[in-house]
Motif scaffolding. Structure first.
Motif, PDB file in Angstrom:
ATOM      1  N   GLY A 190      -0.026   4.106  -2.537  1.00 50.93           N
ATOM      2  CA  GLY A 190      -1.289   4.756  -2.211  1.00 50.93           C
ATOM      3  C   GLY A 190      -1.174   5.674  -1.016  1.00 50.93           C
ATOM      4  O   GLY A 190      -1.745   6.779  -1.001  1.00 50.93           O
ATOM      5  N   ASP A 191      -0.409   5.236  -0.015  1.00 54.13           N
ATOM      6  CA  ASP A 191      -0.225   6.080   1.166  1.00 54.13           C
ATOM      7  C   ASP A 191       0.617   7.305   0.861  1.00 54.13           C
ATOM      8  O   ASP A 191       0.401   8.379   1.436  1.00 54.13           O
ATOM      9  CB  ASP A 191       0.424   5.267   2.296  1.00 54.13           C
ATOM     10  N   ARG A 201      -1.659   9.779  -0.465  1.00 52.79           N
ATOM     11  CA  ARG A 201      -2.442  10.366   0.624  1.00 52.79           C
ATOM     12  C   ARG A 201      -1.639  11.423   1.362  1.00 52.79           C
ATOM     13  O   ARG A 201      -2.170  12.454   1.776  1.00 52.79           O
ATOM     14  CB  ARG A 201      -2.893   9.283   1.599  1.00 52.79           C
ATOM     15  N   ARG A 227      -1.727  14.557  -0.508  1.00 58.55           N
ATOM     16  CA  ARG A 227      -3.011  15.239  -0.357  1.00 58.55           C
ATOM     17  C   ARG A 227      -3.104  15.950   0.989  1.00 58.55           C
ATOM     18  O   ARG A 227      -3.650  17.050   1.086  1.00 58.55           O
ATOM     19  CB  ARG A 227      -4.168  14.246  -0.513  1.00 58.55           C
ATOM     20  N   SER A 228      -2.588  15.307   2.016  1.00 59.86           N
ATOM     21  CA  SER A 228      -2.640  15.894   3.358  1.00 59.86           C
ATOM     22  C   SER A 228      -1.673  17.064   3.503  1.00 59.86           C
ATOM     23  O   SER A 228      -1.951  18.023   4.236  1.00 59.86           O
ATOM     24  CB  SER A 228      -2.303  14.830   4.416  1.00 59.86           C
ATOM     25  N   GLU A 287      -7.953  10.549   9.707  1.00 59.30           N
ATOM     26  CA  GLU A 287      -7.629  10.021   8.382  1.00 59.30           C
ATOM     27  C   GLU A 287      -6.744   8.786   8.441  1.00 59.30           C
ATOM     28  O   GLU A 287      -6.889   7.870   7.627  1.00 59.30           O
ATOM     29  CB  GLU A 287      -6.951  11.102   7.539  1.00 59.30           C
ATOM     30  N   TRP A 288      -5.820   8.746   9.414  1.00 54.90           N
ATOM     31  CA  TRP A 288      -4.841   7.658   9.475  1.00 54.90           C
ATOM     32  C   TRP A 288      -5.118   6.685  10.621  1.00 54.90           C
ATOM     33  O   TRP A 288      -4.313   5.800  10.884  1.00 54.90           O
ATOM     34  CB  TRP A 288      -3.434   8.231   9.598  1.00 54.90           C
ATOM     35  N   ASP A 327       0.810  -1.224   0.000  1.00 54.45           N
ATOM     36  CA  ASP A 327       0.000   0.000   0.000  1.00 54.45           C
ATOM     37  C   ASP A 327       0.839   1.268   0.000  1.00 54.45           C
ATOM     38  O   ASP A 327       0.297   2.368   0.091  1.00 54.45           O
ATOM     39  CB  ASP A 327      -0.897   0.042   1.257  1.00 54.45           C
TER      40      ASP A 327
END
Length: 250
Positions: free
Chosen positions: A115-116, A119, A122-123, A186-187, A112
């Motif tokens: 994908g992380d 993220r 985005r954060s 979120e996490w 993953d």
């Protein structure tokens, strides 16, 4: 449910003991602020949890005994540590620093990583913008964001954050603290936040623990501290003039 429990924990640098019989529970999904003046033991407490200093006493994480585990093993169980001073590699790019965080990921989560990383960008949009830039070229606030983001890529359940406001401008510090609650959701994080800026810490925390000379002297809901006269007089007044200074003995 408690994610982390400490009982009778002591810690030392060489022969100098800096934590004296710490008892602490950290509930899963909570943000706990560890408060105290210079030398109170805040940094040492986080180092004791991740075992980067000599430590004794009972320590459990997610119900497992971690007292005999070494630092890398504790990290792989899901304990992330953002140290005081950030600890980023200034000659590496932002993205290279971030990818180093994935080294401690549990084997089941390594697929993953891409994908992380998306993220993370985005954060922290500024990290996406500067992903090819050397970390040493970042501002203090950007470097602190990078340190937090790198720890997140290890996919921790518990995030230890040490003095995030150190060296930051007040507005930058406020923006950073406002992200902690969002990152928790979120996490799926539990956060243990060691910080001298009590007002900002109490604004985001569910619970607050006050340390003095290596001992817990008060532990309760964060809202309770806003009306605790002793804390206001003994600590909060001093915090406004000492925020950002390096912890002397821990």
């Amino acid at each position: 449910m408690n994610l982390l429990s400490l009982r009778g924990v002591t810690a030392a640098y060489g022969k100098v003991e800096v934590l004296h019989g710490i008892d602490l529970d950290v509930e899963e999904g909570s943000i706990v602020a560890v408060l105290g003046p210079n030398g109170a033991g805040k940094t040492s407490l986080l180092r004791a949890i991740s075992r980067t200093i000599t430590v004794r006493g009972t320590r459990t994480f997610a119900g497992a005994d971690i007292a005999r585990l070494r630092t890398p093993q504790i990290a792989r169980l899901g304990v992330g540590h953002v140290p005081e001073g950030r600890g980023t590699f200034s000659d590496f790019t932002v993205e290279e620093n971030l990818r180093l965080g994935s080294v401690a990921r549990p084997a089941a989560r390594r697929s993953d990583t891409a994908g992380d990383l998306a993220r993370i960008f985005r954060s922290f949009p500024v990290l996406a913008e500067f992903r090819r830039r050397p970390a040493g070229a970042l501002s203090g606030g950007q470097a602190q964001m990078l340190a937090v983001a790198r720890a997140l890529l290890a996919r921790p359940r518990l995030l230890l954050v040490d003095e995030p406001s150190l060296g930051l401008a007040p507005l930058t510090t406020k923006e950073l603290f406002s992200q902690f609650a969002a990152l928790r959701a979120e996490w799926d994080l539990t956060i243990l936040l060691a910080e001298q800026n009590a007002r900002l810490s109490l604004a985001v925390a569910d619970r607050a623990v006050l340390l003095s000379r290596g001992r817990v002297v008060h532990d309760g809901p964060a809202a309770e501290y806003h009306s605790t006269d002793a804390l206001q007089a003994h600590y909060l007044g001093a915090a406004s003039s000492t925020t950002g200074q390096k912890e002397e003995s821990a």
